[in-house]
Scaffold this active site. Structure first.
Site, PDB file in Angstrom:
ATOM      1  N   LYS A  16       0.833  -1.212   0.000  1.00  0.00           N
ATOM      2  CA  LYS A  16       0.000   0.000   0.000  1.00  0.00           C
ATOM      3  C   LYS A  16       0.865   1.259   0.000  1.00  0.00           C
ATOM      4  O   LYS A  16       0.586   2.234  -0.703  1.00  0.00           O
ATOM      5  CB  LYS A  16      -0.932  -0.036   1.208  1.00  0.00           C
ATOM      6  CG  LYS A  16      -1.667   1.246   1.506  1.00  0.00           C
ATOM      7  CD  LYS A  16      -2.766   1.534   0.513  1.00  0.00           C
ATOM      8  CE  LYS A  16      -3.252   2.951   0.696  1.00  0.00           C
ATOM      9  NZ  LYS A  16      -4.648   3.138   0.733  1.00  0.00           N
TER      10      LYS A  16
ATOM     11  N   LYS B 246       0.087  11.396   5.819  1.00  0.00           N
ATOM     12  CA  LYS B 246       0.433  10.303   6.742  1.00  0.00           C
ATOM     13  C   LYS B 246       1.081   9.143   5.981  1.00  0.00           C
ATOM     14  O   LYS B 246       2.109   8.600   6.403  1.00  0.00           O
ATOM     15  CB  LYS B 246      -0.854   9.822   7.433  1.00  0.00           C
ATOM     16  CG  LYS B 246      -0.689   8.559   8.249  1.00  0.00           C
ATOM     17  CD  LYS B 246      -1.995   7.807   8.410  1.00  0.00           C
ATOM     18  CE  LYS B 246      -2.557   7.326   7.111  1.00  0.00           C
ATOM     19  NZ  LYS B 246      -3.427   6.173   7.134  1.00  0.00           N
TER      20      LYS B 246
HETATM   21  P1  NA7 Z   1     -11.534   9.266   7.808  1.00  0.00           P
HETATM   22  O1  NA7 Z   1     -12.726   9.605   7.006  1.00  0.00           O
HETATM   23  O2  NA7 Z   1     -10.668  10.350   8.342  1.00  0.00           O
HETATM   24  O3  NA7 Z   1     -12.034   8.367   9.042  1.00  0.00           O
HETATM   25  C1  NA7 Z   1     -11.151   8.008  10.058  1.00  0.00           C
HETATM   26  C2  NA7 Z   1     -11.858   7.079  11.004  1.00  0.00           C
HETATM   27  O4  NA7 Z   1     -10.922   6.720  12.042  1.00  0.00           O
HETATM   28  C3  NA7 Z   1     -13.060   7.707  11.702  1.00  0.00           C
HETATM   29  O5  NA7 Z   1     -14.024   6.706  11.911  1.00  0.00           O
HETATM   30  C4  NA7 Z   1     -12.442   8.155  13.016  1.00  0.00           C
HETATM   31  O6  NA7 Z   1     -13.380   8.301  14.056  1.00  0.00           O
HETATM   32  C5  NA7 Z   1     -11.509   7.018  13.296  1.00  0.00           C
HETATM   33  N1  NA7 Z   1     -10.464   7.344  14.277  1.00  0.00           N
HETATM   34  C6  NA7 Z   1      -9.496   8.286  14.169  1.00  0.00           C
HETATM   35  N2  NA7 Z   1      -8.691   8.270  15.258  1.00  0.00           N
HETATM   36  C7  NA7 Z   1      -9.188   7.311  16.066  1.00  0.00           C
HETATM   37  C8  NA7 Z   1      -8.799   6.812  17.329  1.00  0.00           C
HETATM   38  N3  NA7 Z   1      -7.737   7.302  17.989  1.00  0.00           N
HETATM   39  N4  NA7 Z   1      -9.505   5.809  17.868  1.00  0.00           N
HETATM   40  C9  NA7 Z   1     -10.577   5.290  17.196  1.00  0.00           C
HETATM   41  N5  NA7 Z   1     -11.014   5.721  16.000  1.00  0.00           N
HETATM   42  C10 NA7 Z   1     -10.306   6.718  15.437  1.00  0.00           C
HETATM   43  O7  NA7 Z   1     -10.582   8.251   7.037  1.00  0.00           O
HETATM   44  P2  NA7 Z   1     -10.914   7.279   5.810  1.00  0.00           P
HETATM   45  O8  NA7 Z   1     -12.136   6.519   6.087  1.00  0.00           O
HETATM   46  O9  NA7 Z   1     -10.790   8.032   4.523  1.00  0.00           O
HETATM   47  O10 NA7 Z   1      -9.623   6.318   5.861  1.00  0.00           O
HETATM   48  C11 NA7 Z   1      -9.494   5.329   6.856  1.00  0.00           C
HETATM   49  C12 NA7 Z   1      -8.213   4.546   6.632  1.00  0.00           C
HETATM   50  O11 NA7 Z   1      -8.216   3.925   5.334  1.00  0.00           O
HETATM   51  C13 NA7 Z   1      -6.957   5.389   6.661  1.00  0.00           C
HETATM   52  O12 NA7 Z   1      -5.896   4.669   7.246  1.00  0.00           O
HETATM   53  C14 NA7 Z   1      -6.670   5.667   5.201  1.00  0.00           C
HETATM   54  O13 NA7 Z   1      -5.320   5.971   5.003  1.00  0.00           O
HETATM   55  C15 NA7 Z   1      -7.146   4.417   4.522  1.00  0.00           C
HETATM   56  P3  NA7 Z   1     -14.136   9.735  14.339  1.00  0.00           P
HETATM   57  O14 NA7 Z   1     -15.366   9.712  13.466  1.00  0.00           O
HETATM   58  O15 NA7 Z   1     -13.150  10.814  13.959  1.00  0.00           O
HETATM   59  O16 NA7 Z   1     -14.423   9.687  15.774  1.00  0.00           O
END
Ligand code: NA7
Length: 293
Positions: free
Chosen positions: A166, A234
């Protein structure tokens, strides 16, 4: 299958929704409450979602988020049962992925890294491409779930190799897009109409899927995030870290990382990564012409 899906962001939510539509018994959880998926039970914690699940699928932002969801308070670990398979579609560090896998396997679970390529649109239409690392029998048992969310699976090797693949995919996407953005900026400055340039690009060996996908958004100046700049940033950092670990120098990617740093300082981090164009335009004192809708 009984599936827990954790993380309902831009990618996670449509992926979970496709699992529910395919008839799987789904529990979902998101850190910030209020996001739901039709046909799924909304769980109160990762542990609650994972309770009784055969497969726990993660799609959260980064390495730290995966660690929290798996091993933090009310994390998946509390409900981890022998035979359960944890699948991670978040893009994270390959070496961290191997550590997480060891910890899950020590408790009798299976672990598969399955980052994906494809946009929000591909997530919605179930056309993602997965790059998978892990044991073959574990991957085989996940086939109905991959089929509900994606159109292709590539097994890259053991755990962590999906993440490594990836990172090298996103390295290329970032560099190809920067090439396109620089071309549009210089073309505009030299008085070449981007509308005239595009068919030329796409008829020639410069043709690329990245340009085909991004051009309509860019020419409408629509930088709403399909893939947010902060997440591509990132991934660029993860690729540079992985390269350092194995003493590989990536000078072009290092330069692009600096561009992302400056775009972040300019407030573009929550826009699509296509917004790095705005920085080039600012330096050049031009604006790439929008095509009327
Ligand atoms: P998004 O739309 O920024 O969503 C990120 C998700 O991760 C979202 O559900 C967040 O929850 C969650 N999140 C972020 N930090 C945390 C922590 N510390 N604990 C639990 N959950 C968290 O990203 P995408 O859907 O576009 O992408 C997701 C991944 O796929 C990423 O690695 C990309 O590079 C590929 P929130 O709603 O903010 O509470």
């Amino acid at each position: 299958m009984r599936v827990a899906f954790l993380g309902l962001g831009i990618m996670g939510r449509p992926m979970a929704s496709n699992l529910a539509k395919a008839g799987h018994e789904l529990a979902v959880w998101n850190r910030t409450p209020g996001k739901e998926v039709e046909g799924a039970r909304s769980a109160s914690s990762p542990a609650d979602a994972a309770n009784g699940a055969e497969v726990v699928w993660l799609c959260v932002s980064d390495t730290r988020a995966v660690e929290n969801v798996l091993f933090g308070a009310q994390g998946v670990e509390a409900s981890l049962a022998a035979g359960m398979t944890v699948v991670n579609s978040s893009t994270i560090s390959p070496s961290a992925e191997r550590r997480f896998a060891e910890r899950v396997r020590a408790r009798g679970g299976q672990y598969v890294d399955a980052p994906m390529t494809g946009s929000k649109v591909a997530a919605e239409s179930g056309a993602l491409i997965f790059m998978v690392g892990g044991e073959e029998h574990a991957i085989e048992s996940l086939k109905p779930l991959f089929a509900a969310m994606g159109k292709k699976i590539f097994r890259m090797g053991e755990t962590g190799k999906g993440q490594a693949a990836k990172l090298v995919m996103n390295l290329q996407i970032a560099l190809i897009y920067e090439g396109f953005a620089e071309a549009l900026t210089l073309a505009t400055k030299l008085g070449v109409d981007p509308e005239a340039l595009l068919p030329l690009i796409q008829s020639s060996m410069v043709h690329s899927g990245v340009i085909e996908y991004k051009a309509p958004f860019v020419l409408k100046r629509d930088f709403t995030p399909n893939f947010p700049l902060r997440l591509m940033h990132k991934d660029i950092r993860l690729a540079l870290d992985a390269a350092r670990e194995v003493r590989v120098k990536l000078p072009a990617l290092e330069t692009v990382e600096e561009i992302y740093e400056m775009a972040t300082e300019d407030g573009h981090e929550n826009e699509d990564y296509a917004a790095t164009l705005a920085l080039l335009e600012k330096w050049a004192g031009v604006e790439v012409k929008a095509v009327p809708a």
